[in-house]
Design an enzyme around this catalytic site. Structure first.
Site, PDB file in Angstrom:
ATOM      1  N   HIS A   1      58.307  43.154  24.461  1.00 20.54           N
ATOM      2  CA  HIS A   1      58.399  41.729  24.753  1.00 20.54           C
ATOM      3  C   HIS A   1      57.486  41.363  25.922  1.00 20.54           C
ATOM      4  O   HIS A   1      57.892  41.490  27.073  1.00 20.54           O
ATOM      5  CB  HIS A   1      59.848  41.348  25.083  1.00 20.54           C
ATOM      6  CG  HIS A   1      60.727  41.382  23.884  1.00 20.54           C
ATOM      7  ND1 HIS A   1      60.798  40.335  22.994  1.00 20.54           N
ATOM      8  CD2 HIS A   1      61.549  42.339  23.396  1.00 20.54           C
ATOM      9  CE1 HIS A   1      61.627  40.645  22.011  1.00 20.54           C
ATOM     10  NE2 HIS A   1      62.093  41.854  22.231  1.00 20.54           N
TER      11      HIS A   1
ATOM     12  N   GLU B   1      56.761  38.572  27.013  1.00 20.82           N
ATOM     13  CA  GLU B   1      57.341  37.441  27.768  1.00 20.82           C
ATOM     14  C   GLU B   1      58.399  37.902  28.761  1.00 20.82           C
ATOM     15  O   GLU B   1      58.829  37.134  29.609  1.00 20.82           O
ATOM     16  CB  GLU B   1      57.902  36.404  26.786  1.00 20.82           C
ATOM     17  CG  GLU B   1      59.207  36.774  26.087  1.00 20.82           C
ATOM     18  CD  GLU B   1      59.048  37.713  24.882  1.00 20.82           C
ATOM     19  OE1 GLU B   1      57.950  38.249  24.678  1.00 20.82           O
ATOM     20  OE2 GLU B   1      60.052  37.908  24.175  1.00 20.82           O
TER      21      GLU B   1
ATOM     22  N   CYS C   1      57.799  41.924  18.562  1.00 15.32           N
ATOM     23  CA  CYS C   1      59.048  42.644  18.265  1.00 15.32           C
ATOM     24  C   CYS C   1      59.387  42.570  16.773  1.00 15.32           C
ATOM     25  O   CYS C   1      58.675  43.143  15.969  1.00 15.32           O
ATOM     26  CB  CYS C   1      60.193  42.128  19.149  1.00 15.32           C
ATOM     27  SG  CYS C   1      61.603  43.257  19.137  1.00 15.32           S
TER      28      CYS C   1
END
Lengths: 195, 251
Positions: A175, A177, A77
């Site tokens: 993202h 994650e 990001c």
């Protein structure tokens, strides 16, 4: 494999750490130059604003540490945007690993920030081809245009770089994650890179 | 293509989900972590955890819970309920929340939005607005919909955006709990007025309601609670249905 996650003044490091825990990766969150430089892989995460973050990196000399890295390094990001040469966000000079300039999404027909799940297109390079058309989670108001380093695109108004690579530097705008099973797959692709 | 988001909302009190949630394949449906994982596995795009605790002691439990949720959940989640000061927020971010939702505190002190977005970034701040139509005006309510304010929905939403809010979560109190569909009229207007995403809440009863909120209401996301909790609408089948009706959706 030892992974260093760069600690700096940008949020979201916790969720990256939890994702690495779930992947059972041996990692350390650190701003210690030697620990970062000696890691097998480095993750440069981030959510935040470009200029204040670059100032922080310069003041702590972490900018030079990041530029010196030779091992596979993944910018996430804001981390990806800071690896570029310049950002329109508060007219900020960035780290310059990628030559590209980070632009603001044009106001008009699209909502800003680009927030939510969007599909990956033209997946190539270090990303598993099974990721083609998979959805990943984005939150950003600035983007990197498609360029020769782009290995996956997404489209919001027009196509932009969802993932890139130049040498040992890897980068994703979304993202991983927070991107469910597709995100885990992407982190695995990165961790499978030879040290 | 950016997809429309389906967001289940969980009410939490003293670290437990409160509504009577029944799923055969869950051992402990009162456990928010397990329930969150279950919804994520069903294809929820995000989750909202709303702390409805009454006491400070219960609130402390919530921060611990946020950490547990973040540890186990690989989709984004928002936490809200009772956030009134800057110092309430740091621990939630630190615990791993992706976004926070504020409501009454923003109405009481609109500059709170500026403070939060400056400190944590717009993407972290959702402003929730509860409103009800009174004399043909959408009037903003606070404190869980118990107190009417001077503020009107559209001007307040616009102000929230200009102060830096990253998203608006609009609940129509007139529709909430009726299961007769979302408030599409004000949603259309919000969508025209705002350049930030709008989450629609209140009134979901059938799958058709979600189709309408996206096609007619132009919402970016739809939030619901009881119809998911009681299994009246399954997230997986809802997303299949929306996809069959040409709504961009993550399946």
């Amino acid at each position: 494999m030892k992974v260093a996650v760069i600690r700096y003044n940008a949020g979201n490091i916790r969720s990256v750490a939890f994702a690495l825990e779930r992947l059972q990766v041996d990692f350390e969150i650190t701003d210690h130059p030697e620990t970062i430089q000696s890691a097998d892989k480095v993750i440069f995460p981030g959510v935040g604003e470009a200029s204040s973050t670059m100032n922080y990196l310069r003041n702590t000399k972490l900018d030079e540490v990041i530029k010196s890295l030779k091992q596979p390094t993944l910018g996430i990001c804001l981390g990806m945007q800071l690896l570029c040469s310049h950002s329109e966000e508060n007219n900020t000079n960035c780290l310059g690993i990628f030559e590209d300039v980070v632009k603001r999404f044009p106001a008009g027909n699209i909502k800003i920030p680009h927030m939510g799940w969007n599909n990956l297109q033209k997946v190539s390079g270090w990303l598993d081809s099974a990721l083609e058309d998979q959805y990943v989670y984005f939150v950003h108001s600035y983007y990197v245009p498609v360029n020769p380093h782009t290995v996956a695109q997404a489209s919001y108004g027009s196509p932009f770089s969802a993932a890139m690579r130049k040498g040992n530097f890897f980068a994703v705008q979304f993202h991983p994650e927070k991107s469910a099973s597709a995100g885990i797959k992407i982190l695995r692709c990165f961790f499978q890179q030879p040290d | 293509m950016l997809t429309k988001r389906i967001i289940p909302c969980l009410d939490i009190k003293a670290g437990r989900t409160v509504k009577g949630i029944h799923f055969e394949n869950l051992r402990d449906a009162g456990d928010p972590v397990q329930l969150g994982e279950y919804y994520a596995s069903q294809g929820a795009d995000e989750l909202v955890f709303l702390d409805i605790s009454a006491t400070q002691e219960e609130r402390k439990t919530f921060a611990v819970l946020v950490n547990e949720i973040a540890r186990h959940l690989n989709i984004p989640f928002t936490v809200g309920g009772g956030i009134s000061e800057l110092k309430d927020v740091g621990p939630l971010l630190e615990a791993g929340a992706d976004k926070i939702s504020i409501n009454s505190a923003a109405v009481k002190d609109p500059a709170f939005i500026d403070k939060l977005t400056k400190e944590f970034g717009s993407q972290f701040i959702v402003v929730a607005i509860d409103a009800r139509k009174i004399n043909n005006q959408w009037t903003v309510f606070t404190h869980g919909g118990t107190r009417a304010t001077e503020k009107k929905l559209f001007s307040w939403a616009k102000e929230c955006q200009s102060r830096g809010a990253g998203e608006i979560l609009f609940t129509s109190m007139d529709h909430d709990g009726t299961k007769k569909g979302f408030a599409t009229d004000p949603l259309v207007k919000l969508n025209q007025l705002l350049s930030i995403p709008v989450i629609a809440s209140g009134g979901a009863g059938r799958m058709e309601d979600f189709l309408e909120v996206f096609t007619i209401g132009k919402a970016d996301a739809a939030l619901a609670a009881s119809i998911f909790h009681f299994g009246e609408v399954g997230i997986h089948e809802l997303k299949q249905y929306l996809q069959e009706h040409q709504i961009p959706i993550r399946t």
